[in-house]
Design a protein around this motif. Structure first.
Motif, PDB file in Angstrom:
ATOM      1  N   PHE A  79       0.844  -1.202   0.000  1.00 15.70           N
ATOM      2  CA  PHE A  79       0.000   0.000   0.000  1.00 15.70           C
ATOM      3  C   PHE A  79       0.873   1.244   0.000  1.00 15.70           C
ATOM      4  CE2 PHE A  79      -2.616   3.371   1.760  1.00 15.70           C
ATOM      5  CZ  PHE A  79      -3.768   3.240   1.018  1.00 15.70           C
ATOM      6  N   ASP A  80       1.971   1.168   0.729  1.00 11.79           N
ATOM      7  CA  ASP A  80       3.038   2.134   0.534  1.00 11.79           C
ATOM      8  C   ASP A  80       3.955   1.524  -0.529  1.00 11.79           C
ATOM      9  OD1 ASP A  80       1.850   2.875   2.922  1.00 11.79           O
ATOM     10  OD2 ASP A  80       3.697   3.040   4.045  1.00 11.79           O
ATOM     11  N   VAL A  81       3.970   1.953  -1.810  1.00  5.25           N
ATOM     12  CA  VAL A  81       3.347   3.169  -2.283  1.00  5.25           C
ATOM     13  C   VAL A  81       2.540   2.922  -3.553  1.00  5.25           C
ATOM     14  CG1 VAL A  81       5.146   4.686  -1.305  1.00  5.25           C
ATOM     15  CG2 VAL A  81       5.437   3.751  -3.608  1.00  5.25           C
ATOM     16  N   VAL A  82       2.147   1.699  -3.820  1.00  3.80           N
ATOM     17  CA  VAL A  82       1.570   1.392  -5.137  1.00  3.80           C
ATOM     18  C   VAL A  82       0.360   2.265  -5.491  1.00  3.80           C
ATOM     19  CG1 VAL A  82       0.402  -0.379  -6.512  1.00  3.80           C
ATOM     20  CG2 VAL A  82       2.529  -0.930  -5.319  1.00  3.80           C
ATOM     21  N   PRO A  83      -0.687   2.359  -4.657  1.00  7.54           N
ATOM     22  CA  PRO A  83      -1.841   3.175  -5.063  1.00  7.54           C
ATOM     23  C   PRO A  83      -1.499   4.656  -5.253  1.00  7.54           C
ATOM     24  CG  PRO A  83      -2.420   1.715  -3.248  1.00  7.54           C
ATOM     25  CD  PRO A  83      -0.929   1.685  -3.369  1.00  7.54           C
ATOM     26  N   THR A  84      -0.743   5.215  -4.305  1.00  6.37           N
ATOM     27  CA  THR A  84      -0.395   6.628  -4.393  1.00  6.37           C
ATOM     28  C   THR A  84       0.574   6.880  -5.544  1.00  6.37           C
ATOM     29  OG1 THR A  84       1.124   6.078  -2.573  1.00  6.37           O
ATOM     30  CG2 THR A  84      -0.834   7.374  -2.029  1.00  6.37           C
ATOM     31  N   ALA A  93     -11.952  -6.503   5.778  1.00  3.75           N
ATOM     32  CA  ALA A  93     -13.005  -6.559   4.758  1.00  3.75           C
ATOM     33  C   ALA A  93     -14.011  -5.427   4.920  1.00  3.75           C
ATOM     34  CB  ALA A  93     -13.708  -7.903   4.818  1.00  3.75           C
ATOM     35  N   ALA A  94     -14.146  -4.906   6.142  1.00  7.28           N
ATOM     36  CA  ALA A  94     -15.145  -3.877   6.419  1.00  7.28           C
ATOM     37  C   ALA A  94     -14.662  -2.465   6.076  1.00  7.28           C
ATOM     38  CB  ALA A  94     -15.544  -3.929   7.890  1.00  7.28           C
ATOM     39  N   ARG A  95     -13.392  -2.338   5.718  1.00 11.35           N
ATOM     40  CA  ARG A  95     -12.838  -1.005   5.487  1.00 11.35           C
ATOM     41  C   ARG A  95     -12.381  -0.843   4.048  1.00 11.35           C
ATOM     42  NH1 ARG A  95     -11.985   1.717  10.212  1.00 11.35           N
ATOM     43  NH2 ARG A  95     -10.743   3.266   9.113  1.00 11.35           N
ATOM     44  N   ARG A  96     -12.336   0.406   3.595  1.00 11.48           N
ATOM     45  CA  ARG A  96     -11.786   0.744   2.281  1.00 11.48           C
ATOM     46  C   ARG A  96     -10.892   1.973   2.426  1.00 11.48           C
ATOM     47  NH1 ARG A  96     -13.257  -1.546  -2.178  1.00 11.48           N
ATOM     48  NH2 ARG A  96     -12.915   0.275  -3.504  1.00 11.48           N
ATOM     49  N   THR A  97     -10.012   2.140   1.491  1.00 11.70           N
ATOM     50  CA  THR A  97      -9.137   3.307   1.478  1.00 11.70           C
ATOM     51  C   THR A  97      -9.435   4.157   0.248  1.00 11.70           C
ATOM     52  OG1 THR A  97      -7.445   1.977   0.386  1.00 11.70           O
ATOM     53  CG2 THR A  97      -7.255   2.237   2.768  1.00 11.70           C
ATOM     54  N   VAL A  98      -9.155   5.440   0.367  1.00 14.77           N
ATOM     55  CA  VAL A  98      -9.335   6.375  -0.743  1.00 14.77           C
ATOM     56  C   VAL A  98      -8.073   7.226  -0.845  1.00 14.77           C
ATOM     57  CG1 VAL A  98     -10.718   8.239  -1.707  1.00 14.77           C
ATOM     58  CG2 VAL A  98     -11.822   6.477  -0.322  1.00 14.77           C
ATOM     59  N   VAL A  99      -7.593   7.411  -2.063  1.00 14.99           N
ATOM     60  CA  VAL A  99      -6.439   8.270  -2.322  1.00 14.99           C
ATOM     61  C   VAL A  99      -6.874   9.355  -3.308  1.00 14.99           C
ATOM     62  CG1 VAL A  99      -4.087   8.407  -3.221  1.00 14.99           C
ATOM     63  CG2 VAL A  99      -4.831   6.359  -1.978  1.00 14.99           C
ATOM     64  N   VAL A 100      -6.491  10.591  -3.030  1.00 14.23           N
ATOM     65  CA  VAL A 100      -6.742  11.714  -3.939  1.00 14.23           C
ATOM     66  C   VAL A 100      -5.402  12.322  -4.322  1.00 14.23           C
ATOM     67  CG1 VAL A 100      -7.830  13.974  -4.231  1.00 14.23           C
ATOM     68  CG2 VAL A 100      -8.997  12.187  -2.910  1.00 14.23           C
ATOM     69  N   ALA A 151      -9.873   1.831  -3.110  1.00 16.85           N
ATOM     70  CA  ALA A 151      -9.220   0.529  -3.041  1.00 16.85           C
ATOM     71  C   ALA A 151      -9.629  -0.190  -1.759  1.00 16.85           C
ATOM     72  CB  ALA A 151      -7.707   0.706  -3.082  1.00 16.85           C
ATOM     73  N   PRO A 152      -9.327  -1.480  -1.657  1.00 20.16           N
ATOM     74  CA  PRO A 152      -9.580  -2.197  -0.398  1.00 20.16           C
ATOM     75  C   PRO A 152      -8.736  -1.626   0.735  1.00 20.16           C
ATOM     76  CG  PRO A 152      -9.290  -3.731  -2.222  1.00 20.16           C
ATOM     77  CD  PRO A 152      -8.889  -2.373  -2.731  1.00 20.16           C
ATOM     78  N   GLU A 153      -8.895  -2.205   1.906  1.00 18.37           N
ATOM     79  CA  GLU A 153      -8.156  -1.813   3.106  1.00 18.37           C
ATOM     80  C   GLU A 153      -6.653  -1.921   2.857  1.00 18.37           C
ATOM     81  OE1 GLU A 153      -5.871  -2.672   6.609  1.00 18.37           O
ATOM     82  OE2 GLU A 153      -6.437  -4.179   5.106  1.00 18.37           O
ATOM     83  N   ALA A 154      -5.860  -1.108   3.554  1.00 13.49           N
ATOM     84  CA  ALA A 154      -4.451  -0.930   3.227  1.00 13.49           C
ATOM     85  C   ALA A 154      -3.636  -2.217   3.300  1.00 13.49           C
ATOM     86  CB  ALA A 154      -3.838   0.131   4.141  1.00 13.49           C
ATOM     87  N   TYR A 155      -3.797  -3.006   4.360  1.00 11.81           N
ATOM     88  CA  TYR A 155      -2.997  -4.232   4.474  1.00 11.81           C
ATOM     89  C   TYR A 155      -3.421  -5.259   3.431  1.00 11.81           C
ATOM     90  CZ  TYR A 155      -1.157  -2.299   8.781  1.00 11.81           C
ATOM     91  OH  TYR A 155      -0.532  -1.486   9.693  1.00 11.81           O
ATOM     92  N   THR A 156      -4.690  -5.246   3.086  1.00 12.15           N
ATOM     93  CA  THR A 156      -5.153  -6.121   2.008  1.00 12.15           C
ATOM     94  C   THR A 156      -4.478  -5.739   0.700  1.00 12.15           C
ATOM     95  OG1 THR A 156      -7.293  -6.435   3.093  1.00 12.15           O
ATOM     96  CG2 THR A 156      -7.179  -6.919   0.733  1.00 12.15           C
ATOM     97  N   VAL A 157      -4.404  -4.434   0.426  1.00 13.87           N
ATOM     98  CA  VAL A 157      -3.734  -3.962  -0.784  1.00 13.87           C
ATOM     99  C   VAL A 157      -2.260  -4.351  -0.760  1.00 13.87           C
ATOM    100  CG1 VAL A 157      -3.015  -1.921  -2.084  1.00 13.87           C
ATOM    101  CG2 VAL A 157      -5.351  -2.081  -1.190  1.00 13.87           C
ATOM    102  N   THR A 158      -1.623  -4.237   0.399  1.00 14.92           N
ATOM    103  CA  THR A 158      -0.212  -4.621   0.494  1.00 14.92           C
ATOM    104  C   THR A 158      -0.001  -6.053   0.033  1.00 14.92           C
ATOM    105  OG1 THR A 158       0.392  -3.048   2.225  1.00 14.92           O
ATOM    106  CG2 THR A 158       1.679  -5.077   2.106  1.00 14.92           C
TER     107      THR A 158
END
Length: 351
Positions: free
Chosen positions: A129-134, A276-283, A300-307
């Motif tokens: 998640f650090d740093v693919v989505p951003t 599963a209950a959380r999501r992340t948003v990047v602007v 995107a999904p929750e940060a650790y899931t994205v990792t």
């Protein structure tokens, strides 16, 4: 060299998420770390091979990597662990990936570009998640506005789920707030800057933090002025305000030792249901010198899931030969749209 992949720190919280994501892709990574008991238990449960090697043991680390094509390093804090792993990768000709979001570590790895080229390996930090989505969103707005000179990134949805490893990293960096100005890293106390981002429900107050993109987005986009913000909460602002006034004291040895010991009281990480209950948003907002501005948003999904899924996806590409030697960033090699190949990720341009 064989087409094998080794996960170092595999028994840690993020390491397990990455390993499960790799297995779901049909890969059979080698598990590695310093704790034999934990490695044996995980290897037997998943039917995978394992190797025991300490980062302070160059000979055993070299032996573990000798026939490995790619190492995915997940054991932080990376300020303490990146150098022995990088040096081992250079000695053995092994491609280096990690999931750090630590600005000093990414900058230090960038300075080893020539070494990586000379040894024919790729060095790519920040494949979680650090740093693919951003990084990918930064690349996207840079393409939308060629010549942009200012980049601001806002991230929402992180609190309050923090792993022990992330907490150790946060405590270590408590007095290290930075931004990028005219291409150079510059100090900016944590929480001393404010900006509003629309994460999907109207403008929300956000405060500056030292996210990995202060380093990585510069190498991806060439934009010289970069700031990163987190959506503000009362707890976050209180913690950051305390760091501004007491950070000098908290950075001393006794306080750091106490902080690191205290992290053992933190749950190892969020449960599968919590993730599963959380999501992340990047602007991402880019601006040029004529005042023109573009804004894009990523969900995107929750940060650790994205990792887990992002690191696995990068490792799969590297194993397949999709790489560039030297120091690299995810979006620079795989493009702004790479993040859209991950499950349940969507992007929109805001005007």
């Amino acid at each position: 060299m064989s087409a094998s992949l080794l996960i170092y720190g595999a028994t840690g919280y993020s390491g397990r998420l990455v390993t499960h994501a790799l297995v779901a892709l049909g890969l059979r990574p080698i598990l590695a770390g310093r704790n034999p008991a934990k490695l044996v238990a995980m290897a037997e449960q998943m039917g995978l091979a394992y190797r025991v090697a300490g980062l302070g043991e160059p000979d055993s680390l070299d032996a573990a990597l000798r026939d490995v094509a790619v190492v995915l390093h997940t054991a932080g804090p990376f300020s303490e662990t990146y150098l022995p792993m990088l040096d081992a990768c250079l000695r053995t000709g092994t491609h280096y990936l990690d999931i750090t979001g630590e600005v000093p570590v990414i900058e230090a790895l960038a300075r080893r570009h020539a070494d990586a080229v000379r040894h024919g390996i790729m060095v790519m930090p920040g494949v979680g998640f650090d740093v693919v989505p951003t990084d990918c969103l930064a690349a996207h707005v840079a393409l939308r506005l060629p010549g942009a000179w200012r980049l601001a990134l806002g991230v929402s949805g992180l609190a309050p789920l923090v792993t022990r490893g992330s907490a150790r990293t946060l405590f270590e960096a408590v007095n290290q707030g930075v931004v990028r100005r005219q291409g150079l890293i510059a100090p900016a106390p944590l929480g001393s800057l404010q900006r509003r981002f629309d994460y999907g429900a109207g403008p929300r107050r956000s405060v500056n933090v030292s996210w990995g993109d202060i380093a990585s987005a510069y190498y991806t986009t060439g934009i010289p002025d970069i700031e990163v913000y987190l959506e503000s909460t009362p707890l976050l602002e209180a913690v950051l305000a305390s760091s501004r006034y007491l950070g000098w004291m908290w950075a001393t040895g006794p306080w750091q030792a106490w902080f690191k010991a205290s992290t053992e009281l933190i749950p190892e990480g969020p449960t599968a249901d919590e993730r599963a209950a959380r999501r992340t948003v990047v602007v991402a907002e880019a601006e040029d010198r004529r005042g023109r501005r573009v804004i894009s948003r990523l969900r995107a999904p929750e940060a650790y899931t994205v990792t887990g899924i992002a690191a696995a996806a990068v490792a799969q590409r590297v194993l397949g030969g999709d790489l560039e030697v030297g120091f690299q960033t995810p979006a620079r090699v795989y493009g702004a749209d790479f993040v859209l190949s991950l499950p349940d990720v969507v992007r929109e341009d805001l005007e």
